[in-house]
Motif scaffolding. Structure first.
Motif, mmCIF file in Angstrom:
data_model
loop_
_atom_site.group_PDB
_atom_site.id
_atom_site.type_symbol
_atom_site.label_atom_id
_atom_site.label_comp_id
_atom_site.label_asym_id
_atom_site.label_seq_id
_atom_site.Cartn_x
_atom_site.Cartn_y
_atom_site.Cartn_z
ATOM 1 N N GLN A 55 34.764 50.262 45.583
ATOM 2 C CA GLN A 55 35.733 49.639 44.692
ATOM 3 C C GLN A 55 35.047 48.842 43.590
ATOM 4 O O GLN A 55 35.446 48.911 42.437
ATOM 5 C CB GLN A 55 36.677 48.723 45.461
ATOM 6 N N ASP A 75 45.422 42.755 43.919
ATOM 7 C CA ASP A 75 44.471 43.846 43.703
ATOM 8 C C ASP A 75 45.000 45.059 44.472
ATOM 9 O O ASP A 75 44.755 45.211 45.667
ATOM 10 C CB ASP A 75 43.078 43.433 44.190
ATOM 11 N N GLN A 125 44.159 38.270 50.327
ATOM 12 C CA GLN A 125 44.246 38.044 48.886
ATOM 13 C C GLN A 125 44.983 36.743 48.572
ATOM 14 O O GLN A 125 44.647 36.054 47.604
ATOM 15 C CB GLN A 125 44.907 39.237 48.198
ATOM 16 N N ARG A 131 44.320 34.800 44.590
ATOM 17 C CA ARG A 131 44.217 35.726 43.462
ATOM 18 C C ARG A 131 45.430 35.570 42.551
ATOM 19 O O ARG A 131 46.549 35.435 43.017
ATOM 20 C CB ARG A 131 44.144 37.167 43.954
ATOM 21 N N ARG A 157 42.348 47.500 46.053
ATOM 22 C CA ARG A 157 41.807 46.952 47.295
ATOM 23 C C ARG A 157 42.825 47.078 48.426
ATOM 24 O O ARG A 157 42.482 47.460 49.545
ATOM 25 C CB ARG A 157 41.430 45.491 47.072
#
Length: 195
Positions: free
Chosen positions: A126, A62, A53, A58, A65
């Protein structure tokens, strides 16, 4: 018991005493092999997804996830690896080059694709909350992921089957999985091509 195991893993790592940590780990493997391997795999898979990530830059973590990837490591990969490596070692007990190559080939043909498909399934659940895109994802990306794995896993297998005691193979594989799980986390979440 699981929380105690997590706390002890943290203490052993913080003390940075490899021999003591390995001795402690060996005791834990004898006492609770699957639980020990599950905590180890969950920790490694969690760290791998955190790195993935970050690589994706990002804006926000998340958490869903991360939880899915951690669960794959602890609830699927660790028990599966425990039984897989035992079965393969029982089936092909030798450590010669031909034996190691046969074990590596079996892993590439059976174990690797299953792990990859579990990652793909988690990503589909997801993003779509269903598995309806899973067949397309497998058709689109499985071969490429497996071909990439041919450049990585046979070398890991060569080391693990030749030099690592059977009880420690999943630990060694988990360490190697750190890099591979980053790749799988990234690859499993690439968009499917348009129909």
């Amino acid at each position: 018991r699981m929380f105690r195991l997590l706390a002890l893993l943290g203490v052993a790592a913080a003390l940075d005493l490899p021999t003591s940590a390995l001795s402690w780990y060996a005791v834990q493997l004898q006492a609770a092999p699957i639980a020990t391997k599950s905590v180890t795999a969950a920790t490694v898979f969690c760290a791998s997804d955190l790195c993935a990530q970050r690589i994706e830059r990002r804006a926000r973590l998340d958490r869903t996830r991360l939880a899915l990837t951690t669960a794959i490591g602890g609830l699927y990969f660790a028990p599966a690896a425990h039984f897989w490596y035992r079965a393969v070692t029982d089936l092909i007990p030798g450590t010669g080059l031909l034996d190691v190559l046969m074990k590596a080939a079996l892993g590439q043909l059976f174990f690797g694709p299953l792990v990859t498909c579990v990652f793909f399934a988690a990503a589909c659940v997801q993003t779509d909350r269903s598995l309806r895109h899973l067949p397309r994802k497998i058709k689109s990306d499985l071969l490429a992921v497996q071909l990439a794995g041919v450049g990585f896993w046979p070398f890991v297998d060569l080391i693990s089957y030749s030099f690592i005691p059977i009880d420690f193979i999943p630990l060694f594989i988990n360490l190697a999985s750190f890099v591979w799980t980053i790749f799988l986390s990234l690859k499993s979440r690439t968009a499917l091509p348009a129909r």
